[in-house]
Design an enzyme around this catalytic site. Sequence first.
Site, PDB file in Angstrom:
ATOM      1  CB  ILE A   1      -0.977   0.036   1.206  1.00 37.20           C
ATOM      2  CG1 ILE A   1      -0.223  -0.024   2.539  1.00 37.20           C
ATOM      3  CG2 ILE A   1      -1.984  -1.078   1.121  1.00 37.20           C
ATOM      4  CD1 ILE A   1      -1.154   0.105   3.752  1.00 37.20           C
ATOM      5  CG  ASP A   2      -0.050   4.524  -2.550  1.00 39.11           C
ATOM      6  OD1 ASP A   2       0.545   3.670  -3.223  1.00 39.11           O
ATOM      7  OD2 ASP A   2      -0.984   5.223  -2.982  1.00 39.11           O
ATOM      8  CE  LYS A   3       7.492   8.012   3.405  1.00 36.36           C
ATOM      9  NZ  LYS A   3       8.681   8.777   2.958  1.00 36.36           N
TER      10      LYS A   3
ATOM     11  CB  THR B   1      -2.312   4.415   1.983  1.00 35.94           C
ATOM     12  OG1 THR B   1      -2.494   5.178   0.796  1.00 35.94           O
ATOM     13  CG2 THR B   1      -3.620   3.725   2.337  1.00 35.94           C
TER      14      THR B   1
END
Length: 308
Positions: free
Chosen positions: A139-141, A143
């Site tokens: 998952i995105d940094k 998020t």
Amino acid sequence: MGVELRKVKACDDGMRLNRWFLKYYPGLTLGRLNKLLRTKQIKVDGARVDTSMRLSAGQEIRIPPLQAESKPLEKRSISSRDVDFIRSLVIYKDENIVVINKPSGLAVQGGTGTSRHVDGLLEGLQFEKEEAPRLVHRIDKDTSGILVLARSRKMAEELTKAFREKSLQKTYLALVRGVPSQKKGEIRAPLEKCGEKMQVLSDGKKAITDYSVIDEVGNNFALVKAQPLTGRTHQIRAHLEYLGTPIVGDNKYFGKERKKYAELADKLFLHAYKIDLSDIYNKGLEIKAPLPKHWLEALDVLGIEFRE
């Protein structure tokens, strides 16, 4: 130093070749690695390979003489403080998986300028197992929320396949600026990377997101539940911007103008809230990640009620 032959350790079984070199030869650039592979100076079990190859324990890697800055690093144990930190994030654990509630700002893997990340802390999640758990998705940094880790090679393969085929239902929560004109719907907007952003383009890759508004504050803010049915990069962020309701704190997909709010934390308000692993376990298993402190404070300030 001459040619080196190194055997792949059990703890690196299933690791991509480029990540193996990043781990043991951090001074070796990707460009130079590719050149060494093209010229057959690096081989695995005597055969030519590429960076995407997944290694197996016991395989032998041929390594030519490298510069001093690329000398291999011995694996170092992480500090007790880091062990306590990564274990404090655990929200579910059984013999097959460990699930953590990743905070916003902590990257899943390393990269340029990123020295602290989940991948580098996995040793702290060994518990009674001999090997550290494995990453099976990202998952995105910025998020926050659910990150599933596999505790065996078999489970890693099953989960990787399930994430790739989008057979696991994931639910995200997003605090957005404005309120979608339709309170519930399906966003069908193909996406393609343009520069550093994903953009909606007619000839882009298929991208579908289900969404529904949970609560709203006038026309100013809304709490949205989003379920991606496809797995494009930044899909939810790009789709909500496309609707005209960008996520609060998003510095990339912010609509016509970037806004900051003194009463709200300067963070991305996108949270991986829930995942359904029933298909993997052949029984009901749904895991939820509690909302972070900055989320709870923001909802309280705005008077938004979170109800499923």
